[in-house]
Design an enzyme around this catalytic site. Structure first.
Site, mmCIF file in Angstrom:
data_model
loop_
_atom_site.group_PDB
_atom_site.id
_atom_site.type_symbol
_atom_site.label_atom_id
_atom_site.label_comp_id
_atom_site.label_asym_id
_atom_site.label_seq_id
_atom_site.Cartn_x
_atom_site.Cartn_y
_atom_site.Cartn_z
ATOM 1 N N ARG A 55 11.815 5.360 13.514
ATOM 2 C CA ARG A 55 10.522 6.046 13.388
ATOM 3 C C ARG A 55 9.571 5.593 14.504
ATOM 4 N NH1 ARG A 55 8.508 5.563 7.408
ATOM 5 N NH2 ARG A 55 7.157 7.262 8.107
ATOM 6 N N PRO B 265 0.788 -1.221 0.000
ATOM 7 C CA PRO B 265 0.000 0.000 0.000
ATOM 8 C C PRO B 265 0.826 1.280 0.000
ATOM 9 C CG PRO B 265 -0.847 -1.518 1.632
ATOM 10 C CD PRO B 265 0.376 -2.153 1.048
ATOM 11 N N ASN B 266 0.377 2.215 -0.800
ATOM 12 C CA ASN B 266 0.893 3.585 -0.874
ATOM 13 C C ASN B 266 2.240 3.709 -1.574
ATOM 14 O OD1 ASN B 266 -1.326 4.817 0.566
ATOM 15 N ND2 ASN B 266 -0.554 3.747 2.370
ATOM 16 N N ALA C 100 2.899 -0.582 5.045
ATOM 17 C CA ALA C 100 2.345 -0.700 6.396
ATOM 18 C C ALA C 100 1.862 -2.111 6.726
ATOM 19 C CB ALA C 100 1.212 0.303 6.573
ATOM 20 N N HIS D 186 12.803 -1.849 3.244
ATOM 21 C CA HIS D 186 12.121 -0.615 3.629
ATOM 22 C C HIS D 186 13.002 0.548 3.227
ATOM 23 C CE1 HIS D 186 9.041 -2.794 5.699
ATOM 24 N NE2 HIS D 186 9.978 -3.519 6.272
ATOM 25 N N GLU E 209 13.308 -8.485 2.653
ATOM 26 C CA GLU E 209 12.384 -7.437 3.095
ATOM 27 C C GLU E 209 13.090 -6.090 2.946
ATOM 28 O OE1 GLU E 209 11.010 -8.045 7.129
ATOM 29 O OE2 GLU E 209 10.336 -5.962 7.310
ATOM 30 N N TYR F 175 10.781 9.266 1.660
ATOM 31 C CA TYR F 175 10.800 8.177 0.683
ATOM 32 C C TYR F 175 11.512 8.507 -0.630
ATOM 33 C CZ TYR F 175 7.416 6.160 3.903
ATOM 34 O OH TYR F 175 6.808 5.660 5.023
ATOM 35 N N ARG G 136 5.018 11.125 -2.500
ATOM 36 C CA ARG G 136 4.644 10.891 -1.108
ATOM 37 C C ARG G 136 5.810 11.195 -0.174
ATOM 38 N NH1 ARG G 136 4.537 4.839 1.481
ATOM 39 N NH2 ARG G 136 3.592 5.406 3.455
ATOM 40 N N ASN H 268 8.566 -5.069 -0.311
ATOM 41 C CA ASN H 268 8.303 -3.939 0.573
ATOM 42 C C ASN H 268 6.794 -3.907 0.756
ATOM 43 O OD1 ASN H 268 7.927 -1.601 1.972
ATOM 44 N ND2 ASN H 268 9.157 -0.312 0.627
HETATM 45 C C1 DQA Z 1 7.955 1.501 4.395
HETATM 46 C C2 DQA Z 1 7.860 1.733 5.912
HETATM 47 C C3 DQA Z 1 6.456 1.445 6.413
HETATM 48 O O1 DQA Z 1 6.377 1.650 7.808
HETATM 49 C C4 DQA Z 1 5.457 2.375 5.736
HETATM 50 O O2 DQA Z 1 4.156 2.072 6.159
HETATM 51 C C5 DQA Z 1 5.566 2.344 4.253
HETATM 52 C C6 DQA Z 1 6.896 2.301 3.647
HETATM 53 C C7 DQA Z 1 9.334 1.920 3.833
HETATM 54 O O3 DQA Z 1 9.626 1.526 2.717
HETATM 55 O O4 DQA Z 1 10.083 2.633 4.488
HETATM 56 O O5 DQA Z 1 4.572 2.415 3.537
HETATM 57 O O6 DQA Z 1 7.784 0.127 4.133
#
Ligand code: DQA
Length: 146
Positions: A108, A11-12, A78, A101, A99, A24, A19, A75
């Site tokens: 954070r 998501p996102n 959330a 991020h 994994e 990011y 964003r 990735n």
């Molecule tokens: C994320 C970190 C997550 O906590 C966040 O919800 C994201 C992006 C990152 O790539 O830093 O959507 O996965």
């Protein structure tokens, strides 16, 4: 082209580039996918990218493509911090994955410190920006050469 690499984003992450760029970065997901593709192509690795804002769609993709894939870069956004179902899907198909991020989730909010995926991941790349995807791809390419 017989090694498939699943590049899964949750998501996102479709909003990358616009964003919260201070967290990011400025690159779009499309640019990141292109970068990973360009790196992988000459190494005989075919990249299968998938992004969704929906947990079930991510699970469907993993169930469909996971069994035929050599490895993954995930990735989950959330969903990393909430989704037992996604973890079960990754474990269920036995996908070897890194994994990733973009941000340093450990620096954070506390709710980002917990990951349902880390325990079953081959490794983690956290906080190295969007370049983390390419580092993960590099690792899998090295594994193939080894
Ligand atoms: C994320 C970190 C997550 O906590 C966040 O919800 C994201 C992006 C990152 O790539 O830093 O959507 O996965």
């Amino acid at each position: 082209m017989n090694h498939k690499l699943l590049l899964v984003n949750g998501p996102n992450l479709n909003l990358l580039g616009t964003r919260e760029p201070q967290i990011y970065g400025a690159k779009s997901l499309e640019e990141i996918v292109d970068e990973v593709r360009e790196f992988c192509w000459p190494k005989g690795i075919e990249v299968l990218p998938f992004q969704s804002n929906h947990e079930g769609s991510l699970i469907d993709f993993i169930q469909q493509q996971g069994p035929g894939a050599a490895f993954g870069i995930v990735n989950a956004g959330a969903l990393t911090h909430t989704s037992i179902a996604l973890r079960d899907a990754l474990k269920g198909v036995g996908l070897k994955f890194i994994e990733v991020h973009i941000s340093n989730v450990h620096a954070r909010e506390e709710f980002r410190h917990q990951s349902y995926l880390s325990e079953i991941a081959a490794g983690l790349i956290v906080g190295l920006g969007t370049g983390g995807y390419l580092l993960a791809a590099r690792h899998w390419a090295q594994q193939l050469e080894a």
